[in-house]
Structures are given as structure tokens and as C-alpha cells.
Design an enzyme around this catalytic site. Structure first.
Site, mmCIF file in Angstrom:
data_model
loop_
_atom_site.group_PDB
_atom_site.id
_atom_site.type_symbol
_atom_site.label_atom_id
_atom_site.label_comp_id
_atom_site.label_asym_id
_atom_site.label_seq_id
_atom_site.Cartn_x
_atom_site.Cartn_y
_atom_site.Cartn_z
ATOM 1 N N ARG A 36 0.416 16.855 13.694
ATOM 2 C CA ARG A 36 1.520 17.841 13.715
ATOM 3 C C ARG A 36 1.051 19.087 12.962
ATOM 4 O O ARG A 36 1.417 19.298 11.799
ATOM 5 C CB ARG A 36 2.756 17.285 12.990
ATOM 6 N N GLU B 109 -9.238 4.193 -2.324
ATOM 7 C CA GLU B 109 -7.976 3.987 -3.034
ATOM 8 C C GLU B 109 -8.236 3.394 -4.416
ATOM 9 O O GLU B 109 -9.307 2.860 -4.694
ATOM 10 C CB GLU B 109 -7.067 3.011 -2.268
ATOM 11 N N THR C 19 -4.871 6.614 0.200
ATOM 12 C CA THR C 19 -6.142 7.330 0.192
ATOM 13 C C THR C 19 -6.079 8.542 -0.731
ATOM 14 O O THR C 19 -5.183 9.371 -0.618
ATOM 15 C CB THR C 19 -6.481 7.778 1.625
ATOM 16 N N LYS D 253 -5.464 -2.634 9.905
ATOM 17 C CA LYS D 253 -5.708 -2.714 8.465
ATOM 18 C C LYS D 253 -6.008 -4.119 7.985
ATOM 19 O O LYS D 253 -6.711 -4.291 6.981
ATOM 20 C CB LYS D 253 -4.450 -2.237 7.716
ATOM 21 N N TYR E 183 0.816 1.706 15.933
ATOM 22 C CA TYR E 183 1.595 1.893 14.708
ATOM 23 C C TYR E 183 3.031 2.348 14.914
ATOM 24 O O TYR E 183 3.818 2.318 13.961
ATOM 25 C CB TYR E 183 0.863 2.827 13.737
ATOM 26 N N TYR F 25 1.097 5.685 -0.513
ATOM 27 C CA TYR F 25 0.620 6.838 0.270
ATOM 28 C C TYR F 25 0.701 8.051 -0.639
ATOM 29 O O TYR F 25 1.197 9.095 -0.259
ATOM 30 C CB TYR F 25 1.572 6.954 1.479
ATOM 31 N N GLU G 215 -10.924 3.756 3.433
ATOM 32 C CA GLU G 215 -9.937 4.519 2.672
ATOM 33 C C GLU G 215 -10.215 4.328 1.191
ATOM 34 O O GLU G 215 -10.222 3.206 0.685
ATOM 35 C CB GLU G 215 -8.501 4.099 3.031
ATOM 36 N N HIS H 289 -4.353 13.828 1.472
ATOM 37 C CA HIS H 289 -4.604 12.925 2.595
ATOM 38 C C HIS H 289 -3.441 12.971 3.586
ATOM 39 O O HIS H 289 -3.649 13.121 4.796
ATOM 40 C CB HIS H 289 -4.790 11.493 2.063
ATOM 41 N N ASP I 40 0.849 -1.187 0.000
ATOM 42 C CA ASP I 40 0.000 0.000 0.000
ATOM 43 C C ASP I 40 0.890 1.244 0.000
ATOM 44 O O ASP I 40 1.786 1.371 0.835
ATOM 45 C CB ASP I 40 -0.907 0.007 1.231
#
Lengths: 422, 422
Positions: free
Chosen positions: A140, A196, A355, A248, A239, A126, A194, A131, A124
Site C-alpha cells: 500500500r 527479532e 522484525t 512461519k 494470510y 510487530y 526475520e 519494518h 510474535d
């Protein structure tokens, strides 16, 4: 990249009448591949091509001599193109194949569709920069994107065994979540989707070799929709430091029809970054990729709650996005990056895009983004509210391509319903 | 847990004479499963059991009727035990099977050994608490262990396609590394090993169901050595926020013989945490697991550089560790955790333990730890120094079990040589 040829001619029609309807996902310009069996049977899955509301059984039609989709996907591009031309010509209105091929048609409504190929490994990525930014902002606020994002097509390995086809219900997972004195344990309270795309590998590469970006699309067979269901509360606790795991791997839904790279040829888009962004490193850069590397695919997320279903209310669209707009990296860049270290890809391997959210909240590809981390619920037309998914909710992804001068093509269904934890 | 029976009797000897040598890894008490073919041939892999310096071809011996190791692994425990008893009795000195089975023996030296089964999905855990602490210290001196470590058996998905058998050379990977103005790109300069065990799944579980910890060992077939080669410089730059990817998936070496859980029955150890550590959550806790959940396996890392090989110098042991001492979580806890969310495990799936370092530096399961992040090189007997692996280095893992009153058993070879980048 793939040339546009007569198989894309928007004027071409089929002797399968339902393929000529303006709203079908499967006109003769599409011709996606999938695996099907008679609904309720325990037959082995057969390879077919969707045309209107029918499936052409490729073996019965005498076009292939295998039930092994992965073998078909591994075929050289020239053979795959020849098969597409044969299919397009034979299904065209007026074709002399009609009499023979009519016997190889099966109504989609009589069939059950499987995962479209044997998925050996699933990665997967990113690539959704909006996203990554929106999710990063939740953690953050001042520095949402990590320093590697615009250099490295970030990816991680996923679980292949729990990838299920459209229509499979998803059991709400249980797991550990963060707690004050000790972790909590129970059914996830922040179950999310998500949105995708799934890129399926055609030809593989040997371990220890790399695929140059200029060759990368030769290794791509086609594209599906993909819902990487995610349990946000489990994810937040587990995570660090090695990435998402149980958050997941309880289930991911793939759409049953692989729209081929050939079918997508009219819907390519430039890979355009702002000039202020860094130039990709040479192994991720090529002229053809800059000019046509992206896929102009419209995407939608639809929700139907149990209460809506009982009241006879249709699913409601909760998000609209576009793959080219959402993606920082192209499929060719993902192939080049994945193999730059010598990693071997095999026919049927799945590369999830990550995503695909647009920049606005109504373009969010996850509820995490759409509800700002669960703080601002969506309000549905019947007055229900949703932060995360509830038991009984049916979530559908939808995808299509349309452009002036081209026939609209679609990706077919990709839905799942949430079952309560046991 | 598995009972000790006559198949473990240390007095039992075999009519295969080399199985009675005191230093063999494969006495009659071991009987590990693997897949072999005649060296240099393109034959399909056959299932065999190692005995002394020979392999018993199980199909030729009339013991099985399949070449599918995964099917054999999926068999109910009662059938697997019956096969072990049959093998042990038939290979015993004085057995009437000798005449028939002698024809089913093949010398190991004439064979090539494959990956021992078809690995569908590969998960890598992080059970080595001394490793997690030592690596954490390099990044976070004051807070080396993350808050979830003693609650969650941390794991992540790995790449199955690049798992290779013992003896396969490993091509040094290229990739991006952190840089001042922009990332560097080139062959990894911090290529490392990871000393791990591989736990192979026997019976699977259906998607949406969980395996209770009290049933977990019914789902374990056996154990191998496993070297999760790692490119530390690629890893440092790519791993945020989703975990390691290209730093790991260029190759992982699995030893070719699966030592079964039955063979390991005499070598179980308590799962003992200091009283100051948290009690595991109920789904990770069971009396049998506390009493006997761990595996008392001695582990070693050996290095032979190209210069040593040319000078006729034997490999040198650079680290010694013990699985029970190194591990914070047991194999049963890994199975229970992996499935608590409903994830389905399938026969042949691989669960890596994570790096099994002891608390001292000479017990380090990686060069990252042994050299304090590359700052203090190892000095080899011939005067060579190593921070990370050089081209031409051969790295071997070794494992064995020995205890008073039990026959020593070993895991066989697990080596790979580093090839230069191309």
C-alpha cells in the site's frame, strides 16, 4: 526497571580468564542462563550460566536444586537478583569459590545447547515500525501503516513446537502459492529471515488478571535473539483473513543464552515517540517506561553462502540495526497489552519482538525489505547475488550492548543453515 | 478411517446400568477419555473413561500405568484399539471383570473434570464455509469468500494457556476498540461464542516431515466440543494485518471428554463439494477422504440468562448445526495441510475446526451471524433480547451422533458463564 549495582561494575574481572577478553560475549557482567548437555549425549538438559568460553553448571556448583529452567525463571525478582549477586561474587577474580566452582565448569565447545526453557506459548509482536512501514509500502504505497499501528501493539500467536535452538538446520518448506488459474505448490522460492529479539516471561499471571505496566518488568526474565524464518510466497497466499500460518511455523531459531533483564540494566533507553504521534492509552503508559523502557541492543545479520564456506570466506554482515531505534513499543508495553484482556502468561512463554529493522535499507531485518520485495538483489563480496535464501546458506543473528562506562555484553550465537526441500 | 466392529454393536449393553439409558451421552459404544479428580480436592488429574453417569478410573482398573494422557494418546493405533476392545468387553453386561472394575468406578457427580490433556500448541482453523461466507458478507457483501478459501484450509495459531475446561467462568475481557478520534477502551460490548469441534492429535510427526493425507487419521486421537469465545469489537480493531489476538485469547472452553476416532467410526460422511468447486490439490485429496472424511456430528448451542436461571427456566436452544454439513475441509485435510511445510504436531495438540454454522440463520454458530452483526437481536422465550452475551449468561455447546442402526453417542457438557469485567 533494574538498578545498576556492583554486578555491572566494568572493572570487575573473573578468575575464568576467557571472560576477561575484550571481545567475549560473556564477561562476568553478563551471566546469561541456558540449558546444555554434553555434545552428542542424550542426557537431560542442565541449567548453566555462560562465563567466557565456559559454562558454570549451576547444580554442580550447588547453586540450584532443579533442572527446571522454567521454575527458576518463575522465582521472585528478589531471588533472581540474589542468585546473580552470588554468581558475580563467586566468579570474581580472587573469590574463595574458585576452587569449588572450577569443578563445575564445562567448556562450551564440548556442549550442545538446547532451547533455553520450555516454551509453553509463543506470541510474535510487530513492534518494528520501520519494518511495518517498509512492508506496508510494498502493498500500500500511499498508506503503509494501518490506522491501529500507533495505538495497538499488534501481535499474533505463533507455533511453539517448531522453535529450535541455534545450530539446527532449517528444511525449506513446501506449500501453496498464488497462481493464475490455480495455486502453485512446491518448495518456497522466497525464503526469508526475520531479525527479532525474544522476550522470555518470568513470573506468570493468573487467567482473568492483568499486569499493570508499572509491574510489567517484574514478569520479564530476559532476552534472546530470535529468527522467525518466513516463506514470503506462502505467506502472501495464505494470510488473509487470519494471519500468517504455514509461512512461519516450519521453524524459528532461538539463541541459547537468556541475557537477563538485570544484565541489561546499564543499556536502557528512553521510549521516545515524535510529539506528532498519539499518546499511548493509560494502560500502555508510565513514566519509567517513557524514561527507560527501551533496550539499547545492537543487532546484526550475517550471511555465509555454501560457495563462501567452500572458498573459506567468513560470513558477511548484510544488515545492522538497533532494537531501541527499531521499536515502537517496549517490552513492558507488550506485557501490559498481552494481559489487559485477562490472558495468562506463564513462565517460559516467548514474546517475539517482530522484525527490528532500522529506517535505512542497510538496516533491514529481512530480505523482503533489503531487496525491495526481491527486486534488487544483494551483491555479496564474492559476486554472488541474493534476493531470498538459497539452500546451503547459513544465516546468523548477532546482538550486543555497549556503552561508555559499561562492559560490553553479547547474546552469543543464533544461526541456522537452509536444507533443500524433500 | 476406522472399521466398525463389535465395540459399536448397538445391541451391546453394560453392567453399568446408567450406560443403558437411551438418553445417556456415554453408552458402552462411546467410551470417551478424560481427566478427573475428586471435586474440591487438589489431587493430580487421573485418566478415566465415561460410562453412563460413572467414570472408570483406568489406573485403578489395572488398564494403564500412567497418569499422562498425552502418552496414552501417542500410543500406536493398534494399542489404542486394543484398549478400546478391552474396555468394551470388560464393561459389557455379563463380563467377569464386573466384580474387579466396580471398585474402579467413581460417580461423575463427585468429580471435577480437567482439560482432557496437556495442550502444547493450539491451532484454530476456519473450515465452516457458511460461517466464512456469512462473516465475509458483513464486511464484503459482493465478495464474501476470499480467493484462497477453496484452496487453502485457512488456519492460525491460538493461545494454549487460556484453554479451560467445561464449567469455568469466563471473565469479560477489556480492550481497545475502534473510535472516531482515538480508540475506545473498556469491557467488550460484543462478546460472542464460536461453536467448534476440537480435534486432538494422537501420534506426532517430526519437524521437517509431512503427514500424507492417507496417513492423517492415524495422527488423530479424538474429538471434543470447543467454544472459542470471541470479543468482536476488540477483534475488529486489532486484527489487521496479523489476525485475531486479544479478541480470542482471554479464554476458550474445551469439553472434558475426548470422543475417540474409533467411537466415531459409524458416523462418517462423504466429503462432497459441488462439482463447480475446485478439486483439492493432490496433498489434500484421497479416495477414502472423499468417501468418508467428514464427521456426521449434530451440534447445538444453548443459552440460559441470569434471569432465566432465577426464574427456574431451562436453557434454550438458540442454534442447531451439523459438522459434516458445515465443514468445507475434513480433519484429515487439516492434518495434511498443517504438516505439508514440515511443521511438527505433538500428542495432545489441539486443532479447532472454526465456527461450524449451517447455511441458515438458525444454524449460526456465533451470535455475530445469528443477529446479523448485532442488528437483529434474538428474542428469548421469556422476552429477553440478545445481540451479544451479557454478564451472567451461561452458554453451553452440545454434540451427539445418531444414525439408524447405530447407538447414539454424545460429547458431554461444554458450558461457561460470563463474569463481569473487573
Amino acid at each position: 526497571m533494574y538498578a545498576i549495582d556492583t554486578t555491572h561494575d566494568p572493572e570487575r574481572t573473573s578468575w575464568v580468564e576467557t571472560a576477561n577478553a575484550s571481545d567475549t560475549d560473556f564477561p562476568i557482567q553478563n551471566l546469561p542462563f541456558g540449558r546444555f548437555r554434553t555434545a552428542g549425549s542424550a542426557d537431560a538438559l542442565q541449567i548453566g550460566v555462560a562465563i567466557g568460553d565456559q559454562i558454570l553448571d549451576l547444580r554442580t556448583a550447588g547453586l540450584i536444586f532443579t533442572d527446571d529452567m522454567n521454575a527458576l525463571m518463575a522465582a521472585p525478582t528478589v531471588e533472581r537478583r540474589a542468585l546473580r549477586r552470588k554468581l558475580s561474587d563467586g566468579l570474581s577474580a580472587g573469590s574463595s569459590q574458585q576452587a569449588a566452582w572450577e569443578k563445575a565448569l564445562v567448556p562450551q565447545s564440548a556442549c550442545e545447547l538446547g532451547v533455553p526453557c520450555r516454551i509453553g506459548d509463543y506470541t510474535d509482536f510487530y513492534v518494528g515500525i520501520h519494518h511495518a512501514t517498509a512492508v506496508g509500502k510494498l502493498f500500500r504505497p500511499d498508506n503503509p501503516l494501518l490506522p491501529n499501528y500507533k495505538w495497538v501493539p499488534i501481535g499474533y500467536h505463533g507455533r511453539a513446537s517448531s522453535i529450535v535452538p541455534h545450530g539446527t538446520s532449517i528444511r525449506r518448506p513446501k506449500g501453496q502459492t498464488a497462481g493464475a488459474k490455480q495455486p502453485g505448490f512446491g518448495p518456497s522460492q522466497r525464503l526469508d529471515l526475520e531479525l527479532e529479539l525474544g522476550f522470555l516471561v518470568g513470573k506468570g499471571n493468573a487467567l482473568g488478571t492483568s499486569v499493570a505496566i508499572t509491574e510489567a518488568e517484574e514478569h520479564l526474565f530476559g532476552v534472546t535473539l530470535f529468527n522467525d524464518w518466513s516463506a514470503r510466497d506462502i505467506q502472501a497466499w495464505e494470510y488473509q483473513p487470519l494471519g500468517p500460518f504455514l509461512a512461519k511455523n516450519f521453524g524459528s531459531t532461538i539463541s541459547p543464552w537468556i541475557v537477563t533483564m538485570e544484565a541489561l540494566a546499564p543499556f536502557r533507553a528512553p521510549f521516545a515517540h515524535p510529539a506528532s504521534d498519539p499518546q499511548p492509552l493509560p494502560y500502555l503508559d508510565a513514566a519509567a517506561n517513557r524514561e527507560q523502557g527501551s533496550l539499547d541492543i545492537q543487532l546484526e545479520v550475517l550471511l555465509q553462502t555454501a560457495a563462501m564456506r567452500e572458498a573459506g570466506l567468513a560470513p558477511v554482515t548484510i544488515s545492522r540495526s538497533n532494537a531501541a531505534q527499531a521499536s515502537y513499543w517496549t517490552p513492558a508495553q507488550l506485557i501490559a497489552h498481552h494481559t489487559v484482556n485477562g490472558c495468562n502468561l506463564q513462565p517460559g512463554d516467548l514474546l517475539g519482538s517482530g522484525t527490528l529493522s532500522g529506517p535505512a535499507r542497510e538496516q533491514a531485518g529481512s530480505l523482503l525489505e533489503a531487496t525491495l520485495g526481491g527486486k534488487e538483489p544483494l551483491v555479496l563480496p564474492n559476486g554472488e547475488r541474493r534476493t531470498f535464501l538459497q539452500d546451503g546458506d547459513t544465516l546468523s543473528l548477532s546482538g550486543y550492548c555497549e556503552r561508555p562506562g559499561a562492559r560490553r555484553i553479547g547474546f552469543g550465537p543464533c544461526a541456522g543453515t537452509i536444507l533443500p526441500s524433500v
